[in-house]
Design a protein around this motif. Structure first.
Motif, PDB file in Angstrom:
ATOM      1  N   ILE A  47       0.484  -0.999   0.528  1.00 33.92           N
ATOM      2  CA  ILE A  47      -0.147  -0.362  -0.104  1.00 33.92           C
ATOM      3  C   ILE A  47       0.752   1.235  -0.779  1.00 33.92           C
ATOM      4  O   ILE A  47       0.659   2.202  -0.566  1.00 33.92           O
ATOM      5  CB  ILE A  47      -0.547   0.527   1.311  1.00 33.92           C
ATOM      6  CG1 ILE A  47      -1.493  -0.966   1.603  1.00 33.92           C
ATOM      7  CG2 ILE A  47      -2.207   0.967   1.200  1.00 33.92           C
ATOM      8  CD1 ILE A  47      -2.596  -1.490   2.162  1.00 33.92           C
ATOM      9  N   GLY A  48       2.078   0.806   1.063  1.00 29.95           N
ATOM     10  CA  GLY A  48       2.714   2.049   1.187  1.00 29.95           C
ATOM     11  C   GLY A  48       3.693   2.288   0.158  1.00 29.95           C
ATOM     12  O   GLY A  48       4.141   3.573  -0.500  1.00 29.95           O
ATOM     13  N   LEU A  82       3.358   5.818  12.341  1.00 34.21           N
ATOM     14  CA  LEU A  82       2.634   5.127  12.547  1.00 34.21           C
ATOM     15  C   LEU A  82       3.165   3.445  12.951  1.00 34.21           C
ATOM     16  O   LEU A  82       4.200   3.498  12.517  1.00 34.21           O
ATOM     17  CB  LEU A  82       2.318   4.955  10.639  1.00 34.21           C
ATOM     18  CG  LEU A  82       0.780   3.941  10.780  1.00 34.21           C
ATOM     19  CD1 LEU A  82      -0.588   4.332  11.736  1.00 34.21           C
ATOM     20  CD2 LEU A  82      -0.247   3.973   9.629  1.00 34.21           C
ATOM     21  N   VAL A  83       2.459   2.802  13.367  1.00 36.04           N
ATOM     22  CA  VAL A  83       2.965   1.294  14.454  1.00 36.04           C
ATOM     23  C   VAL A  83       1.093   0.715  13.384  1.00 36.04           C
ATOM     24  O   VAL A  83       0.382   0.620  14.129  1.00 36.04           O
ATOM     25  CB  VAL A  83       3.023   1.755  15.503  1.00 36.04           C
ATOM     26  CG1 VAL A  83       3.584   0.090  15.906  1.00 36.04           C
ATOM     27  CG2 VAL A  83       4.303   2.633  16.181  1.00 36.04           C
ATOM     28  N   LEU A 158      -2.561   5.036   6.402  1.00 28.96           N
ATOM     29  CA  LEU A 158      -1.153   5.898   5.590  1.00 28.96           C
ATOM     30  C   LEU A 158      -1.259   7.059   4.899  1.00 28.96           C
ATOM     31  O   LEU A 158      -0.794   8.144   5.270  1.00 28.96           O
ATOM     32  CB  LEU A 158      -0.855   4.648   4.874  1.00 28.96           C
ATOM     33  CG  LEU A 158      -0.250   3.501   5.305  1.00 28.96           C
ATOM     34  CD1 LEU A 158      -0.336   2.276   4.082  1.00 28.96           C
ATOM     35  CD2 LEU A 158       0.937   3.792   5.656  1.00 28.96           C
ATOM     36  N   ALA A 159      -3.607   7.091   4.377  1.00 25.50           N
ATOM     37  CA  ALA A 159      -3.405   8.683   3.537  1.00 25.50           C
ATOM     38  C   ALA A 159      -3.194   9.065   4.800  1.00 25.50           C
ATOM     39  O   ALA A 159      -2.940  10.402   4.641  1.00 25.50           O
ATOM     40  CB  ALA A 159      -4.640   8.408   3.021  1.00 25.50           C
ATOM     41  N   GLN A 160      -3.931   9.141   6.048  1.00 24.76           N
ATOM     42  CA  GLN A 160      -3.728  10.219   7.348  1.00 24.76           C
ATOM     43  C   GLN A 160      -2.164  10.285   7.506  1.00 24.76           C
ATOM     44  O   GLN A 160      -1.384  11.545   7.804  1.00 24.76           O
ATOM     45  CB  GLN A 160      -4.645   9.601   8.332  1.00 24.76           C
ATOM     46  CG  GLN A 160      -5.851   9.506   8.306  1.00 24.76           C
ATOM     47  CD  GLN A 160      -6.986   8.319   9.822  1.00 24.76           C
ATOM     48  OE1 GLN A 160      -6.499   8.891  10.347  1.00 24.76           O
ATOM     49  NE2 GLN A 160      -7.876   8.519   8.646  1.00 24.76           N
ATOM     50  N   ALA A 161      -1.621   9.350   8.059  1.00 16.67           N
ATOM     51  CA  ALA A 161       0.054   9.232   7.752  1.00 16.67           C
ATOM     52  C   ALA A 161       0.691  10.368   7.291  1.00 16.67           C
ATOM     53  O   ALA A 161       1.799  11.067   7.441  1.00 16.67           O
ATOM     54  CB  ALA A 161       0.732   8.070   8.074  1.00 16.67           C
ATOM     55  N   ASP A 162       0.843  10.372   5.665  1.00 21.73           N
ATOM     56  CA  ASP A 162       1.583  10.744   4.699  1.00 21.73           C
ATOM     57  C   ASP A 162       0.260  11.706   4.070  1.00 21.73           C
ATOM     58  O   ASP A 162       0.084  10.776   2.354  1.00 21.73           O
ATOM     59  CB  ASP A 162       1.480   9.669   4.214  1.00 21.73           C
ATOM     60  CG  ASP A 162       2.917   9.778   3.185  1.00 21.73           C
ATOM     61  OD1 ASP A 162       2.899  12.130   3.112  1.00 21.73           O
ATOM     62  OD2 ASP A 162       3.226   9.114   2.161  1.00 21.73           O
ATOM     63  N   ASP A 168      -2.160   8.446  -3.583  1.00 21.05           N
ATOM     64  CA  ASP A 168      -2.161   6.772  -3.941  1.00 21.05           C
ATOM     65  C   ASP A 168      -1.640   5.235  -3.221  1.00 21.05           C
ATOM     66  O   ASP A 168      -2.286   4.642  -3.874  1.00 21.05           O
ATOM     67  CB  ASP A 168      -0.375   7.637  -4.479  1.00 21.05           C
ATOM     68  CG  ASP A 168       0.158   7.967  -5.022  1.00 21.05           C
ATOM     69  OD1 ASP A 168      -0.224   8.071  -6.117  1.00 21.05           O
ATOM     70  OD2 ASP A 168       0.940   9.329  -4.926  1.00 21.05           O
ATOM     71  N   HIS A 169      -1.950   6.340  -1.822  1.00 22.15           N
ATOM     72  CA  HIS A 169      -2.486   4.892  -0.713  1.00 22.15           C
ATOM     73  C   HIS A 169      -3.035   4.417  -0.464  1.00 22.15           C
ATOM     74  O   HIS A 169      -3.121   3.259  -0.594  1.00 22.15           O
ATOM     75  CB  HIS A 169      -1.759   5.734   0.559  1.00 22.15           C
ATOM     76  CG  HIS A 169      -0.204   6.272   0.596  1.00 22.15           C
ATOM     77  ND1 HIS A 169       0.705   5.354   0.608  1.00 22.15           N
ATOM     78  CD2 HIS A 169       0.079   6.955   1.684  1.00 22.15           C
ATOM     79  CE1 HIS A 169       2.070   6.696   1.137  1.00 22.15           C
ATOM     80  NE2 HIS A 169       1.109   7.112   1.704  1.00 22.15           N
ATOM     81  N   ARG A 170      -4.493   5.616  -1.379  1.00 19.62           N
ATOM     82  CA  ARG A 170      -5.601   4.785  -1.655  1.00 19.62           C
ATOM     83  C   ARG A 170      -5.690   3.878  -2.768  1.00 19.62           C
ATOM     84  O   ARG A 170      -5.935   2.931  -2.802  1.00 19.62           O
ATOM     85  CB  ARG A 170      -6.765   5.732  -0.694  1.00 19.62           C
ATOM     86  CG  ARG A 170      -6.444   6.174  -0.098  1.00 19.62           C
ATOM     87  CD  ARG A 170      -8.332   7.112   0.044  1.00 19.62           C
ATOM     88  NE  ARG A 170      -8.100   7.331   1.649  1.00 19.62           N
ATOM     89  CZ  ARG A 170      -7.978   8.492   2.102  1.00 19.62           C
ATOM     90  NH1 ARG A 170      -7.417   9.182   0.842  1.00 19.62           N
ATOM     91  NH2 ARG A 170      -8.266   8.340   3.462  1.00 19.62           N
TER      92      ARG A 170
END
Length: 306
Positions: A47-48, A82-83, A158-162, A168-170
């Motif tokens: 995803i990332g 993010l963990v 991931l979209a929230q963190a980046d 792209d992540h979505r």
């Protein structure tokens, strides 16, 4: 005067260099994501992509259930953006996330309905449910449908963190969801018509897979792969294997096959690998190749004709 100016300039340069390295000492300015064990690392990487930097807490080939963390790994959790972990699966990770991660921790088990451990091993005895927190079975990634739901939620996190790469992540999450849908269709089609529906496994890791595709798991031990089966349990499994006509006793990649081999010899069956995909031993394999290898092993063992 010149000496003082030179010292001052050098001091400014050192401070600037130190600030650029970040709290963890890395010059990588991508979002730092920590994953707890292989299936979550796989999801996060797919995803990332190259837009995030990933650190996995479980070494390849290591048994993830009882992983211990060193101070550097705990520091990595503290510094992460993010963990990604599964609460109840790795106690040391749970503790470190609780103490160091704050709201940066993402428990993938909170996004789907988890099976109760009692549902996953109806013959487990006193060991039943002792390993998973709250009596939950953690092996959720073995159900492609639930794993697809986790994929969607991780894409959002991931979209929230980046946010700079949110689209792209979505998009990658959506593409991975489609691949998991295809995998589910393959499993459903190939396991639809089989001579047998019982699978005998060295430890009860396949409840989600069994529930999804109408199979019945007979586990030699319960949720924890380190638990030892009693002589009575071994006798019960051997009896059930004979009664159901089992041709295969499954063992897994990270646990000794000796118990499975003993039962197989007693009932006149063979042994084969059914991988719980808790870790990865083959660097050329990934989640999909391991799941499809499992599907081939199941269709051969169960006499499936679809």
């Amino acid at each position: 005067m010149r000496t003082r100016l030179a010292i001052a300039a050098l001091s400014v340069l050192l401070v600037a260099t130190g600030c650029g390295s970040g709290a963890s000492g890395s010059s990588d300015d991508r979002p730092q994501v920590v994953t707890a064990f292989y299936p979550l690392q796989f999801l996060t990487q797919r995803i990332g992509g190259d837009q995030v930097a990933i650190t996995d807490l479980t070494k390849p080939g290591a048994e993830p259930h009882d992983v211990e963390l060193n101070p550097r790994q705990v520091g990595t959790i503290s510094d992460a953006d993010l963990v990604v972990y599964l609460k109840g699966f790795q106690p040391a990770v749970d503790q470190a996330v609780g103490q160091e991660a704050g709201d940066k921790g993402f428990d993938v088990g909170s996004t789907v309905e988890l099976l109760a451990a009692a549902e996953s091993h109806e013959h487990g005895g006193e060991e039943e449910g002792e390993h998973a927190e709250g009596g939950k079975d953690p092996h959720v990634w073995l159900d492609p449908v639930r794993f697809a739901t986790i994929t969607d939620q991780l894409g959002d996190r991931l979209a929230q963190a980046d946010p700079a790469h949110a689209t792209d992540h979505r998009a990658r999450a959506a593409a991975l969801h489609a691949e998991l849908d295809k995998l589910n269709e393959e499993y459903a089609a190939r396991l639809k018509t089989c001579e047998r529906r019982e699978i005998v496994t060295s430890h009860t890791a396949f409840a989600y897979l069994a529930a999804r595709y109408d199979l019945h798991e007979v586990g030699i031990t319960g949720i924890s792969p380190e638990a030892e089966a009693s002589p009575q349990r071994l006798a019960d499994v051997a009896k059930e294997a004979k009664e159901t006509g089992a041709t295969t006793i499954f063992f897994e990649t990270l646990v000794s096959p000796k118990v499975a081999e003993t039962i197989a010899k007693e009932v006149g069956a063979r042994t084969a690998v059914l991988d719980p995909i808790e870790g990865k031993t083959d660097p050329n394999a990934d989640y999909f190749t391991m799941m499809r290898a499992n599907l081939t092993a199941l269709t051969e063992a169960l006499g499936c004709t679809s």
